[in-house]
Write a protein that holds these residues in place. Structure first.
Motif, PDB file in Angstrom:
ATOM      1  N   SER A 173      -6.561   4.081   3.878  1.00 28.92           N
ATOM      2  CA  SER A 173      -6.762   2.645   3.685  1.00 28.92           C
ATOM      3  C   SER A 173      -7.993   2.163   4.430  1.00 28.92           C
ATOM      4  O   SER A 173      -7.984   1.964   5.633  1.00 28.92           O
ATOM      5  CB  SER A 173      -5.528   1.877   4.144  1.00 28.92           C
ATOM      6  N   TRP A 174      -9.078   1.968   3.665  1.00 26.78           N
ATOM      7  CA  TRP A 174     -10.283   1.367   4.255  1.00 26.78           C
ATOM      8  C   TRP A 174     -10.010  -0.091   4.585  1.00 26.78           C
ATOM      9  O   TRP A 174     -10.524  -0.629   5.536  1.00 26.78           O
ATOM     10  CB  TRP A 174     -11.452   1.429   3.261  1.00 26.78           C
ATOM     11  N   MET A 175      -9.178  -0.695   3.743  1.00 23.16           N
ATOM     12  CA  MET A 175      -8.875  -2.115   3.902  1.00 23.16           C
ATOM     13  C   MET A 175      -8.263  -2.397   5.256  1.00 23.16           C
ATOM     14  O   MET A 175      -8.513  -3.422   5.870  1.00 23.16           O
ATOM     15  CB  MET A 175      -7.890  -2.556   2.820  1.00 23.16           C
ATOM     16  N   GLU A 176      -7.431  -1.455   5.729  1.00 22.48           N
ATOM     17  CA  GLU A 176      -6.718  -1.673   6.977  1.00 22.48           C
ATOM     18  C   GLU A 176      -7.697  -1.862   8.135  1.00 22.48           C
ATOM     19  O   GLU A 176      -7.455  -2.654   9.042  1.00 22.48           O
ATOM     20  CB  GLU A 176      -5.787  -0.490   7.249  1.00 22.48           C
ATOM     21  N   ASN A 186      -6.282   2.969  -0.534  1.00 17.34           N
ATOM     22  CA  ASN A 186      -7.553   3.063  -1.253  1.00 17.34           C
ATOM     23  C   ASN A 186      -7.366   3.174  -2.757  1.00 17.34           C
ATOM     24  O   ASN A 186      -8.154   2.649  -3.529  1.00 17.34           O
ATOM     25  CB  ASN A 186      -8.341   4.273  -0.767  1.00 17.34           C
ATOM     26  N   VAL A 189      -7.316  -0.142  -4.244  1.00 23.16           N
ATOM     27  CA  VAL A 189      -8.647  -0.747  -4.233  1.00 23.16           C
ATOM     28  C   VAL A 189      -9.490  -0.149  -5.363  1.00 23.16           C
ATOM     29  O   VAL A 189     -10.183  -0.870  -6.088  1.00 23.16           O
ATOM     30  CB  VAL A 189      -9.334  -0.519  -2.868  1.00 23.16           C
TER      31      VAL A 189
END
Lengths: 336, 314
Positions: A173-176, A186, A189
């Motif tokens: 998870s890049w978002m995290e 990911n 996304v």
């Protein structure tokens, strides 16, 4: 632009569909919300949790991406039965490149997507040059690719354990790191990014306009001097490339390329597309609708599971919802 | 639009109906069982066993499995939904152990015991695994073969594959038992037919051609045994065939004498022991690493016995 406006405007059916499309999207979105509300009220402690929502998003990604690929083909009044198996074939070829061939990931990823595009192009050529109907051409591709996947892997899964970072394509998870409260995997996304890309292609490019035009009246497009065959091959190529992305997602999620997987996924994808308001007779369809359709399918399956509805009844209810969705769509269209 | 609202309303009512059924049971211990399939007779028998244990131990279970044994991702979705329901324990037969590890670790962190069954989970996360002791089952097949051919002569094996655990264990269990207990029996060949009837039949015919003194064939699963029977019939040779599992065609061949008898697993027992082990794990009882769910030899004479008939399927 000058040549396309004359193409996409004449058919009265398309005009009706355009005017009703916002309404259709709202209706589909309302159904999705209704499902979420119903399940949340019935099972608040289990359904309305972050973990479960991430589970739903995760389970939507693969079929969702396949549905995006199918949307283009279905709008041209074609069909692609090979998407599920092509996804697997791409995953297998990605495995051959990265695991057996030892290539780095930055090379393996474009190869995986490229294999999809190439296979899509082959389907397109079979349909246009050999004049085999899409149903049969892609049915043949489906069997052929399934066989090839099994042959190449000797019917054994290829594990990506040694490809560093591969699992992160779908599961990390890049978002995290960016927004800690939104730990979107990911894979989700990527699904959203592919959807945005598809939206732009379908609505803002010549390829998109021809996709609609061919679906509403292929003969008229041909007569106005457009090389329909060439555009069709491009559309199937695009769809194939998108299947390659699905191949990366599923391989990353399972950390392996499972050679026998994939058959039947094309039907889930078609169901999502149709629920989203895209017409199998061509000329009508939206990307947003397909995304919502994919979510309706996965929310429904997850919700019924959370409620411990017996598996046999899950199938019955899913079938009914698909019929219901298309029926309401027709209802709206005849009224419009 | 009104029609649509009406339809949505009736759909929600139907769902509400389903849930009221479940609401009453909310304080019960809930154990989801996630198998490798659900529509095959074998899995239906596992389900029946799990349900029997659920009634006996007063727990609530659900039984789910993907439509084919290739749909690894769909099985993960099922596991993920099961975890969201915060169950007391989970019964799980992994299609691909490696792919399931992240979710199983999640269960472990949440203190949800996992009970493996059938081929189980290749990891040390499960508290125990309820499965057939394939080697012991195949050893029984070897004993029966020895008994029927008089303790000496040539035999062959038609295996269903050389990679899966069941394929390897059934073959080795049979071969080792012959080597240890029946040294006068010579194994002339081991061939693999992928569990395919036709392929296995061709193999059987070739074996009979190549080894005219062949006295017996062990077919390691349903398709292999049926193929061996077909091959012997087509070659018009009378040999001793020992099969594995059941299925209508194999049962018919046992009845008409083409196949001498077969080993059956106990799918009902697998389901029962899985739920039972989960209940025991919740009570904090110590469990062995593997729970043998048992197997039987059956032939014409005992096929109708209730104990045997209950574990056979068509």
């Amino acid at each position: 632009m000058s040549s396309t406006t004359t193409i996409s405007s004449p058919s009265p059916r398309t005009r009706i569909a355009w005017s009703g499309q916002t309404k259709q999207k709202l209706l589909a979105f309302a159904s999705l919300l209704a499902l979420i509300v119903v399940f949340s009220v019935l099972k608040p402690d289990a359904f309305m949790t972050t973990d479960n929502f991430i589970g739903i998003l995760q389970s939507t990604t693969v079929v969702g991406v396949l549905a995006l690929a199918s949307t283009f083909v279905i709008i041209t009044a074609g069909i692609d039965l090979s998407v599920g198996v092509l996804m697997t074939f791409c995953a297998v070829m990605g495995g051959m490149a990265m695991v057996n061939g030892g290539l780095p990931m930055w090379l393996g990823i474009p190869i995986t997507i490229g294999v999809g595009a190439l296979c899509g192009a082959i389907s397109g050529l079979i349909i246009t040059k050999l004049r085999v109907p899409p149903f049969i051409a892609t049915l043949g591709m489906m069997m052929l690719l399934k066989g090839l996947s099994l042959i190449i892997t000797q019917a054994k899964p290829i594990y990506f354990s040694d490809v560093e970072g591969f699992e992160n394509i779908a599961l990390g998870s890049w978002m995290e790191n960016l927004i800690p409260v939104l730990p979107l995997p990911n894979g989700v996304v990527i699904f959203i990014l592919v959807a945005v890309l598809c939206y732009i292609i379908l609505n803002k490019t010549v390829l998109g306009r021809y996709t609609f035009a061919i679906g509403s009246n292929e003969e008229a497009v041909r007569l106005s001097g457009v090389n329909v065959n060439r555009w069709k091959v491009w559309i199937y190529t695009l769809a194939g490339g998108i299947c390659g992305v699905a191949g990366l997602l599923i391989a990353s999620r399972l950390n392996s390329a499972q050679p026998a997987l994939g058959q039947g996924y094309e039907l889930d994808a078609i169901a999502a597309v149709v629920i989203g308001g895209t017409s199998l007779s061509g000329g009508v369809g939206t990307i947003v609708g397909t995304v919502i359709g994919a979510f309706i399918m996965s929310v429904l399956v997850n919700g019924l599971r959370i409620m411990s509805v017996a598996q046999e009844w899950q199938m019955v209810l899913t079938g009914l919802i698909i019929i219901l969705a298309v029926y309401t769509d027709n209802l709206r269209r005849t009224k419009a | 639009m009104n029609k649509f609202k009406l339809l949505m309303l009736s759909a929600s009512l139907a769902l509400a109906g389903f849930s009221t059924q479940l609401q009453a049971a909310d304080d019960e211990i809930y154990i989801p069982v996630i198998s490798k399939g659900f529509q095959h007779q074998f899995w239906q028998a596992v389900k029946a066993g799990a349900e029997k244990a659920a009634t006996e131990y007063k727990v609530k279970i659900t039984f789910e499995g993907p439509e084919t044994e290739q749909q690894v991702d769909k099985q993960l979705d099922m596991l993920s939904a099961a975890l969201a329901k915060k169950p007391a324990a989970i019964g799980f037969a992994a299609l691909d152990s490696k792919a399931a590890i992240p979710l199983l670790k999640k269960a472990q962190t949440a203190n949800i015991p996992i009970v493996g069954f059938d081929s189980g989970v290749d990891s040390d996360i499960p508290v125990t695994t309820a499965q057939t002791d394939s080697k012991a089952a195949a050893a029984l097949a070897a004993d029966k073969m020895a008994e029927k051919i008089g303790g000496e002569g040539e035999v062959a094996v038609i295996g269903h594959d050389q990679t899966s655990t069941t394929g390897v264990d059934r073959r080795d269990g049979f071969l080792n038992q012959l080597k240890e207990k029946h040294p006068k029996i010579k194994v002339v060949d081991v061939q693999y037919g992928g569990g395919d009837h036709l392929k296995s039949a061709e193999i059987a015919k070739t074996l009979l051609q190549a080894h005219p003194n062949l006295k017996g064939i062990f077919g390691t699963n349903e398709g292999s045994a049926i193929g061996a029977g077909k091959g012997a019939k087509e070659a018009k040779k009378s040999i001793v065939i020992i099969g594995f599992d059941s299925g209508k065609a194999q049962k018919d061949m046992i009845n008409d004498g083409t196949i001498a008898g077969a080993i059956t697993q106990n799918p009902v027992g697998i389901g029962f022991k899985t739920v039972e082990a989960a209940v025991k794990a919740l009570k904090g009882e110590k469990l062995p690493k593997v729970i043998d769910t048992g197997f039987f030899y059956y032939d014409k004479t005992n096929m109708a016995n209730p104990e045997i008939a209950a574990v056979l399927y068509d």
